[in-house]
Motif scaffolding. Sequence first.
Motif, PDB file in Angstrom:
ATOM      1  N   ALA A  13       1.095  -1.117  -0.550  1.00 39.70           N
ATOM      2  CA  ALA A  13       0.159  -0.134  -0.140  1.00 39.70           C
ATOM      3  C   ALA A  13       0.873   1.635  -0.365  1.00 39.70           C
ATOM      4  CB  ALA A  13      -0.786   0.009   1.602  1.00 39.70           C
TER       5      ALA A  13
ATOM      6  N   GLU B  73     -11.309  -1.049   6.052  1.00 39.71           N
ATOM      7  CA  GLU B  73     -10.900  -2.510   6.326  1.00 39.71           C
ATOM      8  C   GLU B  73     -10.211  -1.896   7.534  1.00 39.71           C
ATOM      9  OE1 GLU B  73      -8.948  -5.269   4.072  1.00 39.71           O
ATOM     10  OE2 GLU B  73     -10.556  -5.376   2.673  1.00 39.71           O
ATOM     11  N   TYR B  74      -9.898  -2.752   8.825  1.00 44.91           N
ATOM     12  CA  TYR B  74      -8.717  -2.763   9.943  1.00 44.91           C
ATOM     13  C   TYR B  74      -7.788  -2.767   9.318  1.00 44.91           C
ATOM     14  CZ  TYR B  74     -12.027  -1.683  13.706  1.00 44.91           C
ATOM     15  OH  TYR B  74     -12.697  -1.410  14.367  1.00 44.91           O
TER      16      TYR B  74
ATOM     17  N   TYR C 142      -4.623  -4.283  10.542  1.00 43.39           N
ATOM     18  CA  TYR C 142      -4.293  -5.448  11.958  1.00 43.39           C
ATOM     19  C   TYR C 142      -2.344  -5.557  11.879  1.00 43.39           C
ATOM     20  CZ  TYR C 142      -9.080  -6.617  11.832  1.00 43.39           C
ATOM     21  OH  TYR C 142     -10.315  -7.161  11.742  1.00 43.39           O
TER      22      TYR C 142
ATOM     23  N   ARG D  47       1.759 -10.528   7.924  1.00 47.77           N
ATOM     24  CA  ARG D  47       1.512 -11.266   6.640  1.00 47.77           C
ATOM     25  C   ARG D  47       1.145 -12.544   6.662  1.00 47.77           C
ATOM     26  NH1 ARG D  47       0.690  -7.592   1.900  1.00 47.77           N
ATOM     27  NH2 ARG D  47      -0.623  -8.775   0.681  1.00 47.77           N
TER      28      ARG D  47
ATOM     29  N   ARG E 234       5.673 -12.412   4.384  1.00 50.04           N
ATOM     30  CA  ARG E 234       5.107 -11.158   3.115  1.00 50.04           C
ATOM     31  C   ARG E 234       6.536 -12.206   2.455  1.00 50.04           C
ATOM     32  NH1 ARG E 234       5.350  -5.370   3.945  1.00 50.04           N
ATOM     33  NH2 ARG E 234       7.494  -4.688   2.498  1.00 50.04           N
TER      34      ARG E 234
ATOM     35  N   GLU F 124      -3.764 -11.005   8.017  1.00 47.47           N
ATOM     36  CA  GLU F 124      -2.485 -10.933   8.923  1.00 47.47           C
ATOM     37  C   GLU F 124      -2.630 -11.556  10.205  1.00 47.47           C
ATOM     38  OE1 GLU F 124      -0.691  -8.364   8.390  1.00 47.47           O
ATOM     39  OE2 GLU F 124       0.401  -7.381   9.850  1.00 47.47           O
TER      40      GLU F 124
ATOM     41  N   LYS G   4      -9.194   0.528   0.383  1.00 46.52           N
ATOM     42  CA  LYS G   4      -8.619  -0.146  -1.090  1.00 46.52           C
ATOM     43  C   LYS G   4     -10.334  -0.113  -2.029  1.00 46.52           C
ATOM     44  CE  LYS G   4      -6.600  -3.513   1.685  1.00 46.52           C
ATOM     45  NZ  LYS G   4      -6.851  -5.279   1.771  1.00 46.52           N
TER      46      LYS G   4
ATOM     47  N   LYS H 155      -2.864   2.960   3.433  1.00 46.22           N
ATOM     48  CA  LYS H 155      -2.774   2.627   4.306  1.00 46.22           C
ATOM     49  C   LYS H 155      -2.698   4.485   5.419  1.00 46.22           C
ATOM     50  CE  LYS H 155       2.144   2.076   4.318  1.00 46.22           C
ATOM     51  NZ  LYS H 155       3.618   0.888   4.670  1.00 46.22           N
TER      52      LYS H 155
ATOM     53  N   ARG I 156      12.685  -6.093  12.463  1.00 42.32           N
ATOM     54  CA  ARG I 156      11.092  -6.456  11.999  1.00 42.32           C
ATOM     55  C   ARG I 156      11.517  -8.280  11.432  1.00 42.32           C
ATOM     56  NH1 ARG I 156       7.175  -3.436   9.020  1.00 42.32           N
ATOM     57  NH2 ARG I 156       7.284  -5.631   8.025  1.00 42.32           N
TER      58      ARG I 156
HETATM   59  P1  ATP Z   1       3.895  -1.200   7.679  1.00 45.41           P
HETATM   60  O1  ATP Z   1       4.980  -1.358   8.308  1.00 45.41           O
HETATM   61  O2  ATP Z   1       3.135  -0.842   7.451  1.00 45.41           O
HETATM   62  O3  ATP Z   1       3.642  -2.922   8.037  1.00 45.41           O
HETATM   63  P2  ATP Z   1       4.889  -2.285   5.165  1.00 45.41           P
HETATM   64  O4  ATP Z   1       5.898  -1.940   3.785  1.00 45.41           O
HETATM   65  O5  ATP Z   1       4.890  -3.881   5.676  1.00 45.41           O
HETATM   66  O6  ATP Z   1       4.476  -1.830   6.206  1.00 45.41           O
HETATM   67  P3  ATP Z   1       2.840  -1.477   3.533  1.00 45.41           P
HETATM   68  O7  ATP Z   1       2.209  -1.785   2.410  1.00 45.41           O
HETATM   69  O8  ATP Z   1       2.751  -0.848   3.679  1.00 45.41           O
HETATM   70  O9  ATP Z   1       3.680  -2.836   4.139  1.00 45.41           O
HETATM   71  O10 ATP Z   1       1.756  -2.118   4.273  1.00 45.41           O
HETATM   72  C1  ATP Z   1       0.358  -3.175   4.107  1.00 45.41           C
HETATM   73  C2  ATP Z   1       0.576  -4.528   4.968  1.00 45.41           C
HETATM   74  O11 ATP Z   1       0.139  -3.555   5.976  1.00 45.41           O
HETATM   75  C3  ATP Z   1       0.124  -6.100   4.331  1.00 45.41           C
HETATM   76  O12 ATP Z   1       1.706  -5.876   4.010  1.00 45.41           O
HETATM   77  C4  ATP Z   1       0.048  -6.548   5.752  1.00 45.41           C
HETATM   78  O13 ATP Z   1       1.235  -7.240   6.698  1.00 45.41           O
HETATM   79  C5  ATP Z   1      -0.240  -5.878   7.028  1.00 45.41           C
HETATM   80  N1  ATP Z   1      -1.801  -5.235   7.105  1.00 45.41           N
HETATM   81  C6  ATP Z   1      -3.041  -5.116   7.821  1.00 45.41           C
HETATM   82  N2  ATP Z   1      -4.475  -5.812   7.581  1.00 45.41           N
HETATM   83  C7  ATP Z   1      -4.636  -4.770   6.228  1.00 45.41           C
HETATM   84  C8  ATP Z   1      -5.142  -5.276   5.546  1.00 45.41           C
HETATM   85  N3  ATP Z   1      -7.091  -5.492   6.112  1.00 45.41           N
HETATM   86  N4  ATP Z   1      -5.772  -5.768   3.893  1.00 45.41           N
HETATM   87  C9  ATP Z   1      -4.350  -5.567   3.655  1.00 45.41           C
HETATM   88  N5  ATP Z   1      -3.080  -5.639   4.245  1.00 45.41           N
HETATM   89  C10 ATP Z   1      -3.010  -5.792   5.588  1.00 45.41           C
END
Ligand code: ATP
Length: 630
Positions: free
Chosen positions: A266, A287-288, A290, A294, A314, A346, A450, A470, A605
């Motif tokens: 996102a 959506e929430y 969470y 992933r 992920r 998630e 979304k 996000k 992480r």
């Molecule tokens: P962040 O540190 O914010 O998690 P990121 O780089 O891991 O960043 P982003 O693309 O920024 O990933 O945010 C999407 C992440 O959020 C997804 O990889 C997933 O793990 C998590 N997530 C939680 N809830 C949802 C949801 N409803 N839809 C999609 N992704 C979600």
Amino acid sequence: KTVSVEKTILETVSSKDGEQIPFLALCKVFEKIEATTKRLEITALIRDFLTQVMSIGQKQLAHTVMLCMAKIAPDHEGLELGIGESILIKSIASATGRQVARVKQDQHELGDLGTVVMRGKSNQRTMFKPKPLTVSKVFTTFKEIAMTSGSSSIQKKSGLITGLLASCSDIEAKYLIRSLEGRLRIGLAESTVQTALAHASLIYETGSEDDLQGEDFQQASENLKQVLSEFPIYDRVIESIYEHGISDVANHCMLTPTLPVKPMLAKIEKAAGDILRRFEGRPFTCEYKYDGERSQIHYVREADGSEQCVIFSRNAENNTGKYPDIARAVKEFAKKDVMSFILDCEAVAWDLETGKIRSFQTLSSRKKKVEDESEIKIGVCCFVFDLLYLNGEPLIRHPLRKRRDLLRENFVPVANKFQFAISKDLIEVEDIQEFLEQSVVDNCEGLMIKTLDGDMSSYEPSKRSMNWLKLKKDYVDGLGDSLDLVVIGAYYGKGKRVGAYGAYLLACYDPDREEYQTICKIGTGFSDADLESHKTQLDQNKIEQPKPYFAVADKTKPDIWFEPTQVWEVKAADLSLSPIYQAAFGEIDANKGVSLRFPRFIRVRDDKSPEMATTSSQVAEMYESQKINH
Ligand code: ATP
């Protein structure tokens, strides 16, 4: 048309396995790539080489492509090079007939272990000219090295490496060693190899590039990238290119349960009000978001009743061993007649007594591999937000609304194990704001917003898409996003922290230059327990010299260097320009990089590899966007 390599570069050698490509020919291409930074030139160099290899054979092409990425297997198989420094030093010593101490001394002087071998070999007299190395010999030996395990594995690995080094010429040694370290560091990104492979396939298929237009090449490259994000197995894709042609490969290498799909990501949105403008009247859902891990859950049940469930992180790592409870419960989640599916969700730590979400930190204390379910101390609940495949059919090109309907029709929530992600299809800014507040009360990070209908709501593997936004509470409060940074060094502690490290040196990653660029020193945000566990873990990855691919100024040199292994999430007051730190150096100011002010450790992480850390261009973007907001 861009530059072309001289055709003579590829004189094949004959062997009992038929025509073979000399490894030296590939290394000569690597050398040319290393000497330029121009992306078009790099693509052309590798494309021309691959075009020639295509006429030699499928296996040779597959091995060449893998060696261009220093890989020996698809990521999800977990078979990697990345051989430890001490084994490499030992092998170099025995291949060049020198003492280990001497090799270390050269390493200190020259920095790069590949260059150390080059020096060692040029001083060495050999009685017999060894048989030249071929691409396939190098690839299969690399694979053998990576697969060697057990009690005397160090000796065996070292023996195989020494064998390769003994047969190679100087520049071959340099790229052999770098490949064994796990990366070539010549500025050849995986996406460039994919583009070059697509172009080469098109030229091979058409017989000449004269009738091809720029858009034909672009289309081929987009097709292949899409195929590989859905079906990440190079040798099978290459086989299909030979059989069906590059234009048709997408119809033969499709999303398949048990093979990980590169997850969709996102973009950040800073204010609920901007969402309506961004989506220009298109319907969307909130959506929430969470805060857990992933998880992509794959399930297949065969007609004979046998079944398989695989859970990927992920990062496309196989995480099934961490979540046996989830793998078992997924059958209850699916209705009886469902035979195969891929879910995107998630996994969050879950409090069985209160029925509430627990923190991300709690989830990280779950063991990485659970032998027996009775060992599980931390309960987990999966919040499912997407359905990518159902009963033999890929769904990613369908609109989200259809995927969501199919999800709700074919699956039934299982208490404490599987839930649908909480969502609301909202229209008013005030409602989004209120839902955001509620998400935080319910222990979530914020919202994912979304698009629901039309082409722009398909699932886009591997893309950081504008169709998923996000919105975190922190952005709304002006606190900004966190960064995911790699630990590359540590400073000794003083006073209370004697014995532990007092501070660490962090870096972001620049995928184009393949280097880690320093961004800040960090000494805040750690509990005593954190300090102790970081030291224990990081000390296992100490290295004597900084890697040649660390961009570090003298003034920030740490007392101890680490191999890049750990990624830490960090927050900062803001980003500022710095003459010392190297992140995005030259991108904003010709003589300055970007650094973090008042950085604070948030968490480790584990789900990100060092190459997935925040990139230098994201750092530059964050710096720029903060200027706009202030
Ligand atoms: P962040 O540190 O914010 O998690 P990121 O780089 O891991 O960043 P982003 O693309 O920024 O990933 O945010 C999407 C992440 O959020 C997804 O990889 C997933 O793990 C998590 N997530 C939680 N809830 C949802 C949801 N409803 N839809 C999609 N992704 C979600």
